[in-house]
Design a protein around this motif. Structure first.
Motif, short mmCIF file in Angstrom:
data_model
loop_
_atom_site.label_atom_id
_atom_site.label_comp_id
_atom_site.label_asym_id
_atom_site.label_seq_id
_atom_site.Cartn_x
_atom_site.Cartn_y
_atom_site.Cartn_z
N CYS A 104 0.72 -1.27 0.14
CA CYS A 104 0.02 0.03 -0.09
C CYS A 104 0.75 1.09 0.18
CB CYS A 104 -0.84 -0.03 1.18
SG CYS A 104 -2.20 -1.39 0.99
N PHE A 105 2.10 1.29 -0.45
CA PHE A 105 2.97 2.17 -0.92
C PHE A 105 2.44 2.79 -2.31
CE2 PHE A 105 6.75 4.07 -2.60
CZ PHE A 105 7.20 5.03 -1.82
N CYS A 106 2.21 4.32 -2.29
CA CYS A 106 2.10 4.76 -3.60
C CYS A 106 2.90 5.86 -4.03
CB CYS A 106 0.61 5.22 -3.72
SG CYS A 106 0.17 6.67 -2.77
N GLN A 107 3.36 6.14 -5.20
CA GLN A 107 4.00 7.22 -5.58
C GLN A 107 3.48 7.64 -7.09
OE1 GLN A 107 8.29 5.87 -5.67
NE2 GLN A 107 7.89 4.36 -7.11
N PHE A 108 3.57 8.93 -7.59
CA PHE A 108 3.53 9.65 -8.84
C PHE A 108 4.18 10.91 -8.97
CE2 PHE A 108 0.10 10.43 -5.35
CZ PHE A 108 -0.15 11.82 -5.60
#
Length: 128
Positions: free
Chosen positions: A71-75
């Motif tokens: 559940c780690f996100c990056q953008f």
């Protein structure tokens, strides 16, 4: 794109804010929350996303959005004039974390975003 199966995040309109610790005068002092309005899209497996949105700075797009099994996100949030890197964690249906200007990483702050009420209503109606 459909909803995110890996994280159960619904596509559609999201709201949130980012916090900038710089002082922009009376309207946006240091630590102010700057509202954002975003339309999110997720891949079928929920591991990729993109978006378009607006805030007081202007129109932007989320590019290269990824979600890990943890559940780690990056953008990247791209405006016509600059790019902002975002990294965060997903807590239920809320995403929060840190941002920084890609070319000037010492300019940074926090953010949070979540599905808007109308997006949640649409999601619940689809389950009935």
């Amino acid at each position: 794109m459909t909803g995110s199966r890996a994280t159960n995040l619904p596509p559609g309109r999201w709201r949130g804010y980012f916090v900038d610790n710089r002082n922009f005068g009376d309207e946006h002092g240091a630590g102010s929350q700057w509202p954002i309005d975003v339309y999110m899209r997720f891949s079928a497996d929920g591991k990729e996303f993109s978006a378009e949105g607006t805030d007081e700075i202007g129109s932007f797009k989320f590019k290269y959005g990824t979600v890990s099994d943890e559940c780690f996100c990056q953008f990247l949030k791209t405006y016509d004039t600059h790019t902002v890197t975002y990294q965060g964690l997903i807590y239920g249906q809320r995403v929060s974390g840190m941002w920084w200007l890609t070319d000037h990483p010492w300019v940074c702050g926090s953010f949070a975003m979540w599905p808007s009420e109308d997006t949640l209503e649409t999601m619940l109606a689809a389950l009935e």
